[in-house]
Design a protein around this motif. Structure first.
Motif, short mmCIF file in Angstrom:
data_model
loop_
_atom_site.label_atom_id
_atom_site.label_comp_id
_atom_site.label_asym_id
_atom_site.label_seq_id
_atom_site.Cartn_x
_atom_site.Cartn_y
_atom_site.Cartn_z
N ALA A 38 31.82 139.71 -44.25
CA ALA A 38 31.16 139.06 -45.38
C ALA A 38 31.46 137.57 -45.35
N GLY A 39 30.46 136.77 -44.96
CA GLY A 39 30.66 135.33 -44.89
C GLY A 39 30.51 134.63 -46.22
N ALA A 44 33.56 127.63 -43.80
CA ALA A 44 33.37 127.87 -42.37
C ALA A 44 34.71 128.10 -41.65
N PRO A 45 35.77 127.33 -41.93
CA PRO A 45 37.06 127.62 -41.27
C PRO A 45 37.62 129.00 -41.63
N GLN A 46 37.45 129.42 -42.88
CA GLN A 46 37.92 130.75 -43.25
C GLN A 46 37.14 131.84 -42.51
N ALA A 49 38.31 132.03 -38.91
CA ALA A 49 39.56 132.78 -38.77
C ALA A 49 39.31 134.28 -38.84
N ALA A 50 38.41 134.70 -39.73
CA ALA A 50 38.09 136.13 -39.85
C ALA A 50 37.42 136.65 -38.58
N ILE A 51 36.49 135.87 -38.02
CA ILE A 51 35.83 136.26 -36.77
C ILE A 51 36.86 136.41 -35.65
N ARG A 122 27.34 124.69 -41.49
CA ARG A 122 28.53 124.87 -40.64
C ARG A 122 28.71 126.33 -40.25
N LYS A 123 28.34 127.24 -41.14
CA LYS A 123 28.44 128.66 -40.79
C LYS A 123 27.41 129.04 -39.72
#
Length: 349
Positions: A38-39, A44-46, A49-51, A122-123
């Protein structure tokens, strides 16, 4: 197509705000399904990190879901949306109505942040750079240019739709697949028009009609709370089923303690659809907060979301469910505290 090659025909729903964790996505994938990160609400940095966590935990394909901001929505929105000063005034009035509840938790309502685009550009750059296998979209229809850029990067695209007209628009834009969302699902209704009252058509009927018009992969979502229901929507023409509420009580989910307790609490008798938490229609366990404020919440996303965030976070910290957004589908009582792999196996074709 990835959605047609799944061992189980099961997709793990992207539940923003905490329930969908990298561990849950990886576990669903290892069990033969497709987990969706869930984006929404992440920077974008968070999300990066999840990816990375999912890549490290599993070699199986997975996807990322992104919220389409209003300024990037290519769908023809109707004329009922509040704009300008009317919208600002409606949000301000709603914010004022929350002050007593907020002070009871030792916080103040948040600032509206109109125009917030959820770090959209950015995403998009991130998912292209990371070559995420599949990207799904909710809350709007990306432009043909965005869909084309993802296709050139080898990324499959899916758009969430709630009726036949929305499905036709998504197909015309060039999506690779559709997520058809029925009315019984938990969380936000994925209407492409933010003020549109979503169709109450049964999910089976929606799948049947859309399947008669296209051969692209179809993911059926919304209220699929039992294996029997999953079998029904597959028989109607769905290639896969998307489950969310069924995964909320799994140990891999990031569902908070108060949320978990509420899902098992017999005091909650029904779900209801409301705008009180985000300004967009969404289904959750009916609370007193929903009953008191539902008619006062304007159709103004993301402003209402930002205004209520401090209340929801404070409620979670205090392990109080009364002001939480307890998103749940109509079949929430079927959810069980078992491993996510067990749930995927139960819903497999």
């Amino acid at each position: 197509m990835l959605l047609r090659s799944l061992d189980t025909g099961v997709v793990g729903a992207p539940m923003a705000g905490g329930p969908t964790t990298p561990e849950l996505v990886a576990t669903v994938g290892e069990a033969g399904g497709l987990g969706l990160l869930a984006g929404g609400y992440l920077t974008a940095p968070q999300l990066a990190a999840a990816i990375a966590e999912v890549w490290d935990a599993s070699s199986r394909p997975f996807g990322v879901n992104l919220f389409v901001p209003a300024q990037a929505n290519a769908y023809a929105v109707g004329s009922g949306e509040l704009t300008g000063s009317e919208r600002a005034d409606a949000v301000a009035a709603y914010r004022a109505a929350l002050v007593d509840d907020a002070e009871g938790l030792g916080v103040q309502p948040g600032e509206a942040r109109p125009g917030d685009d959820d770090d959209w550009e950015r995403k998009l750059d991130l998912v292209v750079r990371e070559r995420v296998p599949l990207v799904s979209f909710t809350f709007g229809l990306p432009s043909g240019a965005v869909l084309g850029e993802l296709r050139r990067a080898g990324i499959e695209t899916v758009v969430t739709v709630t009726d036949v007209d929305e499905a036709a628009a998504a197909l015309a834009a060039g999506v690779d697949g559709l997520c058809l969302q029925g009315p019984d699902g938990g969380g936000h209704r994925g209407t492409l028009d933010p003020v549109k009252e979503p169709s109450g058509a049964d999910l089976l009927d929606l799948v049947t009609v859309v399947r008669s018009h296209t051969d692209v992969p179809i993911v059926a979502a919304g209220g699929i709370s039992t294996p029997e229901r999953a079998a029904q929507v597959r028989a109607a023409g769905a290639d896969a089923v998307q489950i969310g509420t069924a995964l909320l009580l799994t140990p891999e989910a990031g569902t908070g303690l108060a949320y978990r307790r509420a899902l098992a609490d017999p005091a909650y008798e029904r779900t209801a659809v409301t705008r009180v938490y985000s300004g967009r229609l969404a289904r959750g366990l009916e609370t007193d907060f929903m009953r008191r404020l539902d008619g006062r919440a304007p159709a103004a996303y993301p402003e209402v979301h930002h205004v209520t965030v401090p209340l929801r976070r404070a409620s979670a910290r205090a392990e109080r469910a009364d002001l939480l957004a307890l998103w749940a589908g109509t079949g929430w009582r079927s959810a069980r505290s078992v491993p996510a792999a067990t749930v995927v196996a139960e819903f497999a074709h």
